[in-house]
Design a protein around this motif. Sequence first.
Motif, short mmCIF file in Angstrom:
data_model
loop_
_atom_site.label_atom_id
_atom_site.label_comp_id
_atom_site.label_asym_id
_atom_site.label_seq_id
_atom_site.Cartn_x
_atom_site.Cartn_y
_atom_site.Cartn_z
N GLU A 1 0.71 -1.02 0.26
CA GLU A 1 0.33 0.38 0.17
C GLU A 1 1.09 1.06 0.23
O GLU A 1 0.51 2.06 -0.55
CB GLU A 1 -0.67 -0.24 0.99
CG GLU A 1 -1.50 1.43 1.60
CD GLU A 1 -2.85 0.74 3.02
OE1 GLU A 1 -3.78 2.42 2.63
OE2 GLU A 1 -2.95 -0.11 3.19
N GLU B 1 -8.23 17.17 -5.26
CA GLU B 1 -8.96 16.31 -5.65
C GLU B 1 -7.38 15.17 -6.39
O GLU B 1 -8.30 14.23 -5.86
CB GLU B 1 -9.44 16.72 -6.76
CG GLU B 1 -10.57 18.05 -7.38
CD GLU B 1 -11.32 18.33 -8.59
OE1 GLU B 1 -11.61 18.02 -8.70
OE2 GLU B 1 -10.51 19.66 -8.73
N ARG C 1 -7.01 2.35 -2.50
CA ARG C 1 -8.53 1.84 -2.04
C ARG C 1 -8.89 0.54 -3.05
O ARG C 1 -8.40 -1.08 -2.62
CB ARG C 1 -8.86 1.97 -1.08
CG ARG C 1 -10.34 1.77 -0.50
CD ARG C 1 -10.71 2.38 -0.48
NE ARG C 1 -11.99 2.79 -1.20
CZ ARG C 1 -12.79 1.62 -1.75
NH1 ARG C 1 -12.87 0.40 -1.24
NH2 ARG C 1 -13.45 2.11 -2.79
N VAL C 2 -9.22 0.91 -3.98
CA VAL C 2 -9.19 -0.09 -5.11
C VAL C 2 -8.51 -1.20 -5.25
O VAL C 2 -8.89 -2.08 -5.28
CB VAL C 2 -10.15 0.89 -6.66
CG1 VAL C 2 -10.43 0.17 -7.42
CG2 VAL C 2 -10.71 1.82 -5.74
N ALA D 1 -7.34 12.99 -3.05
CA ALA D 1 -8.68 11.58 -3.12
C ALA D 1 -8.13 10.98 -4.62
O ALA D 1 -8.62 10.44 -3.80
CB ALA D 1 -10.01 12.37 -2.95
N LEU D 2 -7.86 11.30 -5.58
CA LEU D 2 -8.33 10.42 -6.13
C LEU D 2 -6.23 9.10 -6.24
O LEU D 2 -7.05 7.98 -6.06
CB LEU D 2 -7.33 10.83 -7.39
CG LEU D 2 -7.74 9.98 -9.02
CD1 LEU D 2 -8.37 9.07 -9.33
CD2 LEU D 2 -6.49 11.24 -9.92
N ARG E 1 -5.71 7.95 -2.87
CA ARG E 1 -5.72 7.39 -2.08
C ARG E 1 -7.11 5.71 -2.20
O ARG E 1 -7.00 5.28 -1.78
CB ARG E 1 -6.54 8.30 -0.76
CG ARG E 1 -5.70 8.99 -0.37
CD ARG E 1 -6.16 9.02 0.62
NE ARG E 1 -7.18 10.47 0.75
CZ ARG E 1 -7.18 11.36 0.56
NH1 ARG E 1 -5.92 12.22 1.01
NH2 ARG E 1 -8.52 12.52 0.72
N GLU E 2 -8.20 6.67 -3.67
CA GLU E 2 -9.37 5.90 -3.75
C GLU E 2 -9.01 4.55 -4.20
O GLU E 2 -9.08 4.16 -4.66
CB GLU E 2 -10.42 6.24 -4.56
CG GLU E 2 -11.46 5.98 -5.15
CD GLU E 2 -12.39 5.45 -3.99
OE1 GLU E 2 -12.81 4.57 -3.98
OE2 GLU E 2 -11.80 5.65 -2.61
N ALA E 3 -7.97 5.32 -5.65
CA ALA E 3 -6.95 4.72 -6.92
C ALA E 3 -6.83 3.18 -5.98
O ALA E 3 -6.61 2.19 -6.17
CB ALA E 3 -5.87 5.11 -7.36
#
Length: 212
Positions: free
Chosen positions: A95, A194, A204-205, A197-198, A200-202
């Motif tokens: 991670e 933005e 996480r997914v 946030a992108l 972190r989400e990438a």
Amino acid sequence: MAQPPAPAPKPQRGRPRDPERCRRILEAAQRHFNDHGLERASVDAIAAEAGVSKMTIYSNFGSKDGLFQAVVRDRTEAVVAETPDAGPLDTDHPEKALLAVGTRFLALARGDALGAMRAMYGVAGAQPDACRAFYNEGPERVNGELAAYLRRAHAAGTLKVRNPRQAADLFLSMFLGSGHIRGLLKLEMPDSKEDRALLREAVRVFMAAYGA
């Protein structure tokens, strides 16, 4: 009897031995390729801005296409590389490693890569060799290096990745959505909030799909 003249030395393709001179050439070349595209960029103008002779550029990079490839290689090599400040990509903590790779790739995608992509779109079809070289030195190289890391993490048991190249492609593609398209079109870009946030989400997914 006069001796025949010695053959001229062959161009040494690659980077000049002087690191500072190399940096000046690559930075000047990047600006000109971004501003004018591959076809219209002038080696004379690049040499003048870098403070070197035109022959210096040709002797070290071979051609304008060779110089463009060197610019792409220079900008992409640090995305997955081990760096002194960030250290190696740790297979025990994927991670954290993916956050580092994503941060570097997103910075590239929001910055230098935009000008390079516009330059290549301008010659697509007309200069297939240049387009292929750009693809190999840019997207293919980054994807391959990330895939190699994912393969090592899979062997270490910290990720479950059956197809490392596909997984690498999926991860990097998450940064090439609407924000990237807006950048290519020279429209308003996402702000830093933005982008964070992108990122972190990438990660996480990706971890939800491939985490061990």
